[in-house]
Design a protein around this motif. Structure first.
Motif, PDB file in Angstrom:
ATOM      1  N   LEU A  79     -17.714  84.893 -14.720  1.00  0.00           N
ATOM      2  CA  LEU A  79     -17.855  85.871 -15.795  1.00  0.00           C
ATOM      3  C   LEU A  79     -18.301  87.220 -15.253  1.00  0.00           C
ATOM      4  O   LEU A  79     -17.756  88.266 -15.640  1.00  0.00           O
ATOM      5  CB  LEU A  79     -18.838  85.375 -16.859  1.00  0.00           C
ATOM      6  N   ASP A  80     -19.266  87.227 -14.347  1.00  0.00           N
ATOM      7  CA  ASP A  80     -19.717  88.485 -13.759  1.00  0.00           C
ATOM      8  C   ASP A  80     -18.579  89.162 -12.996  1.00  0.00           C
ATOM      9  O   ASP A  80     -18.443  90.399 -13.017  1.00  0.00           O
ATOM     10  CB  ASP A  80     -20.899  88.250 -12.825  1.00  0.00           C
ATOM     11  N   LEU A  81     -17.755  88.374 -12.339  1.00  0.00           N
ATOM     12  CA  LEU A  81     -16.612  88.934 -11.617  1.00  0.00           C
ATOM     13  C   LEU A  81     -15.627  89.582 -12.581  1.00  0.00           C
ATOM     14  O   LEU A  81     -15.143  90.704 -12.343  1.00  0.00           O
ATOM     15  CB  LEU A  81     -15.917  87.838 -10.813  1.00  0.00           C
ATOM     16  N   VAL A  82     -15.330  88.908 -13.673  1.00  0.00           N
ATOM     17  CA  VAL A  82     -14.408  89.462 -14.666  1.00  0.00           C
ATOM     18  C   VAL A  82     -14.957  90.751 -15.255  1.00  0.00           C
ATOM     19  O   VAL A  82     -14.234  91.761 -15.382  1.00  0.00           O
ATOM     20  CB  VAL A  82     -14.135  88.436 -15.787  1.00  0.00           C
ATOM     21  N   LEU A  83     -16.227  90.754 -15.614  1.00  0.00           N
ATOM     22  CA  LEU A  83     -16.822  91.939 -16.234  1.00  0.00           C
ATOM     23  C   LEU A  83     -16.845  93.111 -15.258  1.00  0.00           C
ATOM     24  O   LEU A  83     -16.652  94.269 -15.668  1.00  0.00           O
ATOM     25  CB  LEU A  83     -18.230  91.619 -16.724  1.00  0.00           C
ATOM     26  N   MET A  84     -17.049  92.838 -13.987  1.00  0.00           N
ATOM     27  CA  MET A  84     -17.025  93.914 -12.995  1.00  0.00           C
ATOM     28  C   MET A  84     -15.622  94.480 -12.854  1.00  0.00           C
ATOM     29  O   MET A  84     -15.430  95.700 -12.800  1.00  0.00           O
ATOM     30  CB  MET A  84     -17.524  93.395 -11.646  1.00  0.00           C
ATOM     31  N   GLU A  85     -14.625  93.604 -12.798  1.00  0.00           N
ATOM     32  CA  GLU A  85     -13.253  94.094 -12.705  1.00  0.00           C
ATOM     33  C   GLU A  85     -12.845  94.841 -13.973  1.00  0.00           C
ATOM     34  O   GLU A  85     -12.049  95.783 -13.928  1.00  0.00           O
ATOM     35  CB  GLU A  85     -12.290  92.945 -12.427  1.00  0.00           C
ATOM     36  N   ARG A  86     -13.390  94.444 -15.097  1.00  0.00           N
ATOM     37  CA  ARG A  86     -13.122  95.169 -16.341  1.00  0.00           C
ATOM     38  C   ARG A  86     -13.645  96.611 -16.244  1.00  0.00           C
ATOM     39  O   ARG A  86     -12.970  97.555 -16.650  1.00  0.00           O
ATOM     40  CB  ARG A  86     -13.769  94.431 -17.511  1.00  0.00           C
ATOM     41  N   ARG A  87     -14.848  96.774 -15.706  1.00  0.00           N
ATOM     42  CA  ARG A  87     -15.394  98.116 -15.521  1.00  0.00           C
ATOM     43  C   ARG A  87     -14.522  98.951 -14.598  1.00  0.00           C
ATOM     44  O   ARG A  87     -14.271 100.136 -14.841  1.00  0.00           O
ATOM     45  CB  ARG A  87     -16.807  98.037 -14.928  1.00  0.00           C
ATOM     46  N   LYS A  88     -14.062  98.337 -13.519  1.00  0.00           N
ATOM     47  CA  LYS A  88     -13.300  99.076 -12.516  1.00  0.00           C
ATOM     48  C   LYS A  88     -11.894  99.417 -12.994  1.00  0.00           C
ATOM     49  O   LYS A  88     -11.368 100.499 -12.713  1.00  0.00           O
ATOM     50  CB  LYS A  88     -13.250  98.263 -11.216  1.00  0.00           C
ATOM     51  N   GLU A  89     -11.274  98.504 -13.704  1.00  0.00           N
ATOM     52  CA  GLU A  89      -9.889  98.702 -14.143  1.00  0.00           C
ATOM     53  C   GLU A  89      -9.788  99.617 -15.352  1.00  0.00           C
ATOM     54  O   GLU A  89      -8.872 100.440 -15.450  1.00  0.00           O
ATOM     55  CB  GLU A  89      -9.258  97.352 -14.476  1.00  0.00           C
ATOM     56  N   LEU A  90     -10.716  99.486 -16.294  1.00  0.00           N
ATOM     57  CA  LEU A  90     -10.610 100.206 -17.571  1.00  0.00           C
ATOM     58  C   LEU A  90     -11.512 101.424 -17.602  1.00  0.00           C
ATOM     59  O   LEU A  90     -11.959 101.849 -18.674  1.00  0.00           O
ATOM     60  CB  LEU A  90     -10.953  99.253 -18.728  1.00  0.00           C
ATOM     61  N   PHE A  91     -11.742 102.023 -16.460  1.00  0.00           N
ATOM     62  CA  PHE A  91     -12.595 103.195 -16.365  1.00  0.00           C
ATOM     63  C   PHE A  91     -12.039 104.330 -17.230  1.00  0.00           C
ATOM     64  O   PHE A  91     -10.851 104.637 -17.202  1.00  0.00           O
ATOM     65  CB  PHE A  91     -12.693 103.656 -14.905  1.00  0.00           C
ATOM     66  N   ALA A  92     -12.917 104.920 -18.034  1.00  0.00           N
ATOM     67  CA  ALA A  92     -12.596 106.093 -18.857  1.00  0.00           C
ATOM     68  C   ALA A  92     -11.497 105.817 -19.886  1.00  0.00           C
ATOM     69  O   ALA A  92     -10.735 106.708 -20.232  1.00  0.00           O
ATOM     70  CB  ALA A  92     -12.203 107.282 -17.978  1.00  0.00           C
ATOM     71  N   ARG A  93     -11.433 104.595 -20.381  1.00  0.00           N
ATOM     72  CA  ARG A  93     -10.484 104.271 -21.456  1.00  0.00           C
ATOM     73  C   ARG A  93     -11.163 104.307 -22.838  1.00  0.00           C
ATOM     74  O   ARG A  93     -10.561 103.916 -23.831  1.00  0.00           O
ATOM     75  CB  ARG A  93      -9.889 102.882 -21.244  1.00  0.00           C
ATOM     76  N   GLY A  94     -12.422 104.710 -22.888  1.00  0.00           N
ATOM     77  CA  GLY A  94     -13.138 104.707 -24.149  1.00  0.00           C
ATOM     78  C   GLY A  94     -13.659 103.345 -24.546  1.00  0.00           C
ATOM     79  O   GLY A  94     -14.177 103.185 -25.658  1.00  0.00           O
ATOM     80  N   LEU A  95     -13.556 102.362 -23.651  1.00  0.00           N
ATOM     81  CA  LEU A  95     -13.944 100.983 -23.962  1.00  0.00           C
ATOM     82  C   LEU A  95     -15.333 100.621 -23.443  1.00  0.00           C
ATOM     83  O   LEU A  95     -15.915  99.624 -23.875  1.00  0.00           O
ATOM     84  CB  LEU A  95     -12.916 100.010 -23.369  1.00  0.00           C
ATOM     85  N   ARG A  96     -15.866 101.406 -22.534  1.00  0.00           N
ATOM     86  CA  ARG A  96     -17.158 101.080 -21.942  1.00  0.00           C
ATOM     87  C   ARG A  96     -18.252 101.062 -23.012  1.00  0.00           C
ATOM     88  O   ARG A  96     -19.152 100.220 -22.968  1.00  0.00           O
ATOM     89  CB  ARG A  96     -17.488 102.089 -20.838  1.00  0.00           C
TER      90      ARG A  96
END
Length: 455
Positions: free
Chosen positions: A384-401
């Motif tokens: 889960l931590d791995l997925v959440l980290m990749e989510r931060r890296k992939e979806l940077f500046a998409r308004g989703l953070r």
């Protein structure tokens, strides 16, 4: 066409000025209301006048960007106040982040109210259904993104008692709409999307128009924000069955000022539905604006996102250049990469580690230099931590953070306290702080008398 053009000019022009008292202005009785299918389609296609655009102010309040003192003092007061988590962000002015989505809702309701007065024949039935379903989608997507900014994060235990946002289901601007509950807000969003899905084709030629894949992708985003991870994964999977294309970053020019193609060029196969965020150009265009340096350093050297998303600036900071909008404005559209990450998170939370890794590896193979990607590995405890980290890296500046911070702060293991240093003094935004909900603009409070959000 003269009538519909006149209608579009009149209705579209109201919010663009963002004046404090625009909501007090009522449409003229002589307003030409469309009555034919092509007119309703033209109204919904007005992507440049409030349609296909949602709030972007939340991106200023996250931990993705930072502003040194020299840059902060040069920002306009609204983005500066948002960055500082000020109590009074808008200072009595009109707010595009509120006005544009409600303009899109108004247009959608015009179409829905008008379509209900039309009886389609066999030749027009399909077009009628497509337009009706599109209007429902536009209304849902606007209500949802408003709720991410101006209403509390969704939690099942409190959703029935916390206030939602005004849900407008009619074009009658004289109708005063209360806030209702947060549960009622999300129930209506889901109801509109559920009704729209069978009316829409699975895929569309023009990405400013909604499709069946877009409905499923948006539902995946909605359920994720609600913490219903099983449904989020199911919707993401259903959308990927229709549209699973990924952009190979090896085909991009990382040294370009804007590496990603414009959305309507059809050169980015990932985009399912086009949706821009309210532009705050100082956020990304200032040479002093930096990105989270710790996050930047987390990208491997052979990860093409590092060079496609970011640029080294003369000021010594790393800036952002990788908008999927192909320009300086931030992008919030429904895109395939997000679906892989939503499904991966759903799998991870269900301890389906192999399936979660499969989605991550599928996505990341298209992000690394050819031949350099090493398959990820994880355990049930670390996935889960791995997925959440990749989510931060992939979806940077998409308004989703912002939405991610709000939902993850409900989990002790994933809580984050945001920090700023301004004029040598620390500022903090703790998990669960009231400032995770933006204030409703003063003009709306004055007009409708609805409850203000506590700060």
């Amino acid at each position: 066409m003269k009538k519909i053009s006149l209608f579009l000019i009149i209705t579209a022009g109201v919010p663009l000025g963002c004046s404090p008292d625009y909501l007090d202005v009522k449409p003229s009785k002589s307003l030409v209301v469309p009555s034919q299918l092509q007119h309703f389609q033209a109204l919904l296609d007005a992507a440049g006048v409030a349609m296909n655009q949602g709030p972007g102010i939340q991106a200023l309040a996250t931990d993705e960007f930072y502003h040194p003192d020299d840059n902060l003092k040069n920002l306009p007061f609204v983005p500066r106040n948002a960055y500082l988590w000020a109590d009074d962000i808008f200072e009595g002015t009109g707010v595009a982040d509120w006005e544009f989505p409600y303009k899109a809702i108004f247009n959608a309701n015009i179409a829905l109210d008008g379509l209900r007065k039309i009886s389609p024949d066999a030749q027009t039935e399909e077009l009628y259904q497509h337009i009706y379903g599109s209007a429902l989608f536009y209304r849902a997507v606007s209500h949802f993104h408003l709720a991410q900014v101006f209403a509390a994060p969704y939690e099942p235990a409190t959703a029935a008692v916390l206030p939602g946002i005004p849900i407008r289901l009619s074009m009658d601007v004289n109708q005063i709409v209360g806030r209702g509950s947060l549960k009622q807000t999300y129930d209506q969003i889901i109801a509109d999307l559920t009704e729209s899905e069978p009316m829409l084709p699975p895929q569309v030629t023009y990405i400013n128009r909604p499709s069946g894949a877009a409905v499923k992708a948006l539902l995946a985003r909605v359920y994720l924000s609600m913490g219903d991870y099983e449904k989020a994964g199911l919707m993401a999977s259903a959308a990927l069955q229709i549209h699973d294309h990924l952009l190979d970053y090896n085909t991009l020019n990382p040294s370009a000022a804007r590496p990603f193609p414009a959305p309507f060029s059809k050169a980015n196969p990932e985009i399912i539905y086009h949706y821009g965020l309210t532009p705050y150009s100082p956020l990304v265009s200032s040479p002093l604006t930096g990105v989270d340096s710790v996050l930047y350093q987390s990208y491997q050297s052979n990860d093409l996102r590092k060079t496609c998303f970011f640029v080294s600036r003369p000021s010594g900071v790393y800036g952002f250049k990788g908008s999927y909008g192909g320009g300086a404005s931030l992008y919030g559209g429904l895109v395939t990469d997000e679906l892989y990450l939503i499904r991966a998170e759903s799998y991870a939370r269900s301890k389906k580690t192999d399936l979660a890794l499969a989605d991550l590896n599928t996505l990341l193979r298209s992000r690394f230099k050819k031949g350099s990607f090493e398959t990820l590995k994880a355990t049930d405890e670390t996935i889960l931590d791995l997925v959440l980290m990749e989510r931060r890296k992939e979806l940077f500046a998409r308004g989703l953070r912002w939405s991610d911070l709000r939902r993850l702060n409900m989990e002790p293991a994933h809580q984050v306290t945001l920090m700023r240093i301004v004029n040598g003094k620390p500022l903090k935004l703790a998990p669960g702080d009231n400032r995770y909900v933006f204030p409703i603009p003063d003009n709306e409070i004055k007009l409708s008398g609805i409850e203000q959000n506590p700060r």
